[in-house]
Enzyme design. Structure first.
Site, PDB file in Angstrom:
ATOM      1  N   GLU A 171      30.944  -4.551   2.381  1.00 44.36           N
ATOM      2  CA  GLU A 171      31.753  -4.321   3.575  1.00 44.36           C
ATOM      3  C   GLU A 171      30.919  -3.744   4.718  1.00 44.36           C
ATOM      4  OE1 GLU A 171      34.539  -3.250   0.056  1.00 44.36           O
ATOM      5  OE2 GLU A 171      32.385  -3.387   0.477  1.00 44.36           O
TER       6      GLU A 171
ATOM      7  N   CYS B 212      36.016   0.403  -2.273  1.00 44.70           N
ATOM      8  CA  CYS B 212      35.906   1.658  -3.008  1.00 44.70           C
ATOM      9  C   CYS B 212      36.469   2.814  -2.198  1.00 44.70           C
ATOM     10  CB  CYS B 212      34.461   1.922  -3.410  1.00 44.70           C
ATOM     11  SG  CYS B 212      33.338   2.196  -2.016  1.00 44.70           S
TER      12      CYS B 212
ATOM     13  N   ALA C 293      15.171 -24.320 -35.677  1.00 43.58           N
ATOM     14  CA  ALA C 293      13.765 -24.516 -36.027  1.00 43.58           C
ATOM     15  C   ALA C 293      13.702 -25.516 -37.171  1.00 43.58           C
ATOM     16  CB  ALA C 293      13.095 -23.200 -36.426  1.00 43.58           C
TER      17      ALA C 293
ATOM     18  N   ALA D  21      12.091 -26.882 -40.911  1.00 41.81           N
ATOM     19  CA  ALA D  21      11.970 -26.211 -42.212  1.00 41.81           C
ATOM     20  C   ALA D  21      10.674 -25.410 -42.313  1.00 41.81           C
ATOM     21  CB  ALA D  21      12.048 -27.247 -43.330  1.00 41.81           C
TER      22      ALA D  21
ATOM     23  N   ASP E 158       7.830 -15.666 -33.046  1.00 39.07           N
ATOM     24  CA  ASP E 158       7.549 -16.260 -31.740  1.00 39.07           C
ATOM     25  C   ASP E 158       6.674 -15.408 -30.832  1.00 39.07           C
ATOM     26  OD1 ASP E 158       9.192 -18.324 -32.564  1.00 39.07           O
ATOM     27  OD2 ASP E 158      10.965 -17.563 -31.497  1.00 39.07           O
TER      28      ASP E 158
ATOM     29  N   THR F 211      20.066 -13.949 -37.700  1.00 32.38           N
ATOM     30  CA  THR F 211      20.497 -12.699 -38.333  1.00 32.38           C
ATOM     31  C   THR F 211      21.107 -11.755 -37.306  1.00 32.38           C
ATOM     32  OG1 THR F 211      18.804 -12.885 -40.056  1.00 32.38           O
ATOM     33  CG2 THR F 211      19.774 -10.704 -39.689  1.00 32.38           C
ATOM     34  N   LEU F 212      20.410 -11.570 -36.186  1.00 36.35           N
ATOM     35  CA  LEU F 212      20.919 -10.659 -35.162  1.00 36.35           C
ATOM     36  C   LEU F 212      22.175 -11.228 -34.507  1.00 36.35           C
ATOM     37  CD1 LEU F 212      20.273  -7.918 -33.876  1.00 36.35           C
ATOM     38  CD2 LEU F 212      19.030  -9.150 -32.079  1.00 36.35           C
TER      39      LEU F 212
END
Length: 364
Positions: A47, A70, A156, A158, A194, A293-294
């Site tokens: 604003e 606000c 990915a 194997a 990685d 997993t994560l």
């Protein structure tokens, strides 16, 4: 208002822990005389920028704002008072401010005789501000889970090779997501496999124009991050989260550490504790780039707010799936998603989706 929403989006990645906000000022005849957006935390609000551009032409005019102006003084003054002092006759906002320390601007404006209306294009304005709104309502960061997979759901092969499943166009899009996030989170498996750098590089923007996210490695046993890891290259801040009982002496001095309780069963860290810690560090949006997993742990904790999947026209037939154990054992308990967008990126398909049912109660 749609122009104000577009202006607000320019602030994505730069305003946290504040919201993104856009504002358009019309004069008494309905002509646009001022525009602005919140450009950085601690700087003038949308604003204020718009009123400065409009000058005296704002008097008797209309302000269209994506978020209720606000009503408090923090690092900047209250926008409701700035609009009143400028002589604006009407204020139209999209989304009411849910922040208890800032709300009330609409009432202040109305008490001063300003005509106030809320709710215009509320869904569009909320969508561009989804991370901040989620963080205010849930007191934890908004979590966007991103993954790239083949059409048969493999991230990915194997033998573990994964570069590159997705196209260059998809990878560039991920950097855009990183630049908009306050933090990028990966797990120990991704860190080992990685050695990711996790920084944001956006085509067409200089390094000074891109705000680098906090790079977070969830390394429960303090065994994945080693000296020389790319995530320690100093180009962006890094945080390593380890278990309270982990031997992390070898990590001292490499990057800031945070110790967190282990999850029930002792595997991994408690996801809600991680998010609460990040929230305390002013992180309002998280890009989850960790492996299966994560990702499964975040889903099991009920803390994934949006999913972006990059599907490549590739088949592998074997290899790790995009998500691991998420605590779902029967189809009736499956987490159903509502697809909100599909797009072609080079040869790939990007699918954006959000959970259909309310997120389960999060463990405190």
């Amino acid at each position: 208002m749609r122009r104000a929403v577009a202006l607000a989006a320019r602030g994505l990645g730069h305003t946290s822990p504040n919201p993104v906000v856009g504002c358009v000022i019309l004069d008494a005849d309905g002509a646009t005389v001022g525009e602005g957006w919140h450009r950085r935390a601690g700087g003038p609000h949308a604003e204020v920028h718009a009123l400065a551009e409009a000058g005296e032409r704002a008097r008797g005019g209309t302000a269209l704002v994506t978020l209720e102006p606000c009503n408090h003084s923090g690092r900047t003054g209250p926008c409701a008072r700035a609009l009143i002092d400028a002589g604006v006759a009407r204020v139209v906002y999209a989304v009411p401010d849910p922040n208890p320390t800032a709300t009330g601007g609409a009432a202040t404006l109305a008490d001063a005789g300003v005509d106030v209306e809320g709710g215009l294009l509320a869904d569009e304005a909320a969508a561009v501000n989804e991370a901040w709104l989620t963080s205010v309502l849930r007191r934890r960061p908004f979590v966007l889970w991103k993954y790239a997979a083949t059409l048969d759901g493999r991230i990915a092969a194997a033998d573990g090779t994964s570069r590159w499943i997705s196209s260059a166009a998809s990878r560039a899009d991920v950097h855009r997501l990183r630049a908009r996030a306050d933090a990028v989170v990966v797990g120990s498996g991704t860190a080992r496999a990685d050695d990711p750098q996790l920084g944001a590089r956006v085509s067409g923007l200089t390094d000074d124009e891109v705000t680098q996210p906090l790079r977070v490695v969830v390394d429960s046993g303090a065994s994945a991050v080693k000296p020389g890891a790319r995530v320690l290259d100093g180009t962006a801040p890094t945080l390593i989260a380890v278990a309270e009982d982990a031997d992390a002496a070898h990590l001292e001095g490499l990057a800031p550490l945070v110790r967190l309780p282990r999850a029930a069963g002792g595997r991994g860290l408690r996801i809600t504790a991680l998010l609460h810690e990040l929230y305390a560090r002013d992180v309002r949006s998280v890009l989850l780039e960790g492996g299966p997993t994560l990702a499964g742990a975040f889903l099991a904790a009920g803390t994934v707010d949006k999913v972006v999947g990059y599907l490549a026209p590739v088949l592998l037939g074997a290899g790790p799936a995009a998500v691991g154990d998420a605590g779902i054992t029967t189809l009736a308990d499956a987490l159903r998603l509502d697809v909100t967008e599909t797009a072609r990126l080079g040869p790939d398909l990007r699918i954006t989706a959000t959970p259909v049912r309310p997120t389960p109660h999060e463990e405190i």
